[in-house]
Scaffold this motif. Sequence first.
Motif, mmCIF file in Angstrom:
data_model
loop_
_atom_site.group_PDB
_atom_site.id
_atom_site.type_symbol
_atom_site.label_atom_id
_atom_site.label_comp_id
_atom_site.label_asym_id
_atom_site.label_seq_id
_atom_site.Cartn_x
_atom_site.Cartn_y
_atom_site.Cartn_z
ATOM 1 N N ARG A 21 -26.399 47.170 9.195
ATOM 2 C CA ARG A 21 -26.555 45.734 9.446
ATOM 3 C C ARG A 21 -27.834 45.457 10.237
ATOM 4 O O ARG A 21 -28.550 44.506 9.958
ATOM 5 C CB ARG A 21 -25.347 45.177 10.183
ATOM 6 N N SER A 22 -28.115 46.298 11.226
ATOM 7 C CA SER A 22 -29.319 46.087 12.039
ATOM 8 C C SER A 22 -30.595 46.331 11.236
ATOM 9 O O SER A 22 -31.653 45.816 11.583
ATOM 10 C CB SER A 22 -29.288 46.969 13.287
ATOM 11 N N MET A 23 -30.486 47.103 10.152
ATOM 12 C CA MET A 23 -31.635 47.363 9.283
ATOM 13 C C MET A 23 -31.713 46.376 8.122
ATOM 14 O O MET A 23 -32.524 46.528 7.226
ATOM 15 C CB MET A 23 -31.559 48.785 8.739
ATOM 16 N N LYS A 24 -30.831 45.379 8.138
ATOM 17 C CA LYS A 24 -30.789 44.340 7.103
ATOM 18 C C LYS A 24 -30.421 44.883 5.726
ATOM 19 O O LYS A 24 -30.774 44.301 4.699
ATOM 20 C CB LYS A 24 -32.114 43.572 7.021
ATOM 21 N N ALA A 25 -29.707 46.001 5.671
ATOM 22 C CA ALA A 25 -29.199 46.509 4.401
ATOM 23 C C ALA A 25 -28.095 45.575 3.917
ATOM 24 O O ALA A 25 -27.415 44.932 4.717
ATOM 25 C CB ALA A 25 -28.659 47.924 4.572
ATOM 26 N N THR A 26 -27.914 45.515 2.625
ATOM 27 C CA THR A 26 -26.819 44.742 2.064
ATOM 28 C C THR A 26 -25.602 45.651 1.970
ATOM 29 O O THR A 26 -25.692 46.756 1.435
ATOM 30 C CB THR A 26 -27.182 44.210 0.667
ATOM 31 N N ASP A 60 -40.200 49.598 1.766
ATOM 32 C CA ASP A 60 -39.478 48.842 2.788
ATOM 33 C C ASP A 60 -38.407 47.908 2.224
ATOM 34 O O ASP A 60 -37.967 46.985 2.885
ATOM 35 C CB ASP A 60 -40.456 48.066 3.671
ATOM 36 N N LYS A 108 -35.850 53.086 2.594
ATOM 37 C CA LYS A 108 -36.908 52.120 2.885
ATOM 38 C C LYS A 108 -38.288 52.778 2.854
ATOM 39 O O LYS A 108 -39.270 52.152 2.490
ATOM 40 C CB LYS A 108 -36.647 51.448 4.231
ATOM 41 N N ALA A 141 -34.803 46.721 1.394
ATOM 42 C CA ALA A 141 -33.489 46.972 2.000
ATOM 43 C C ALA A 141 -32.522 47.488 0.941
ATOM 44 O O ALA A 141 -32.424 46.925 -0.149
ATOM 45 C CB ALA A 141 -32.943 45.700 2.629
#
Length: 158
Positions: A84-89, A64, A59, A66
């Motif tokens: 998941r908390s970082m909104k990664a796929t 930034d 990021k 994801a």
Amino acid sequence: MPIMISNVPLPHWSELFNSIARRAINDEDLALPWRPNGERWLWLSRASFAFEIIALWWKSVEDDQAPVFWIPDYFCNQSTEPLRSMKATICFYPVADNLQPDWEKCREMLKTKPPNFFTLVHYFGRVGDAGSARKFCDEAGALLIEDAISTFSLLIFK
């Protein structure tokens, strides 16, 4: 009597025995194959920590954006929590009965959601197909993550 249903492949007795019967290897020798040019390194006690650091780095260099992580479909869900908390796929790729990636199905998945990172796991002493994983990552333009140590992850940096 409760019944346990699991998608996680279970190790064979011989694999469990070998994991405790082997002579301990010091950290320097264990890290050497991944750092032939004397790179600095850091042991991390869980894959989740490694994933989090990798995602933070991504990021920081990709405005930034994801990242997209491909992880084997039997991988522990708890280890993906930081992603998941970082909104990664997170895409769980299929594996064959021998615990190797199902390359044909992975190439089909590549058409819809190409990875930034592909995670290859060496599971209970079963060495993952690193040559094919390297080739796949080159085709996909992805970075390869090897989860090669049963209880630790190694982070290499320059």
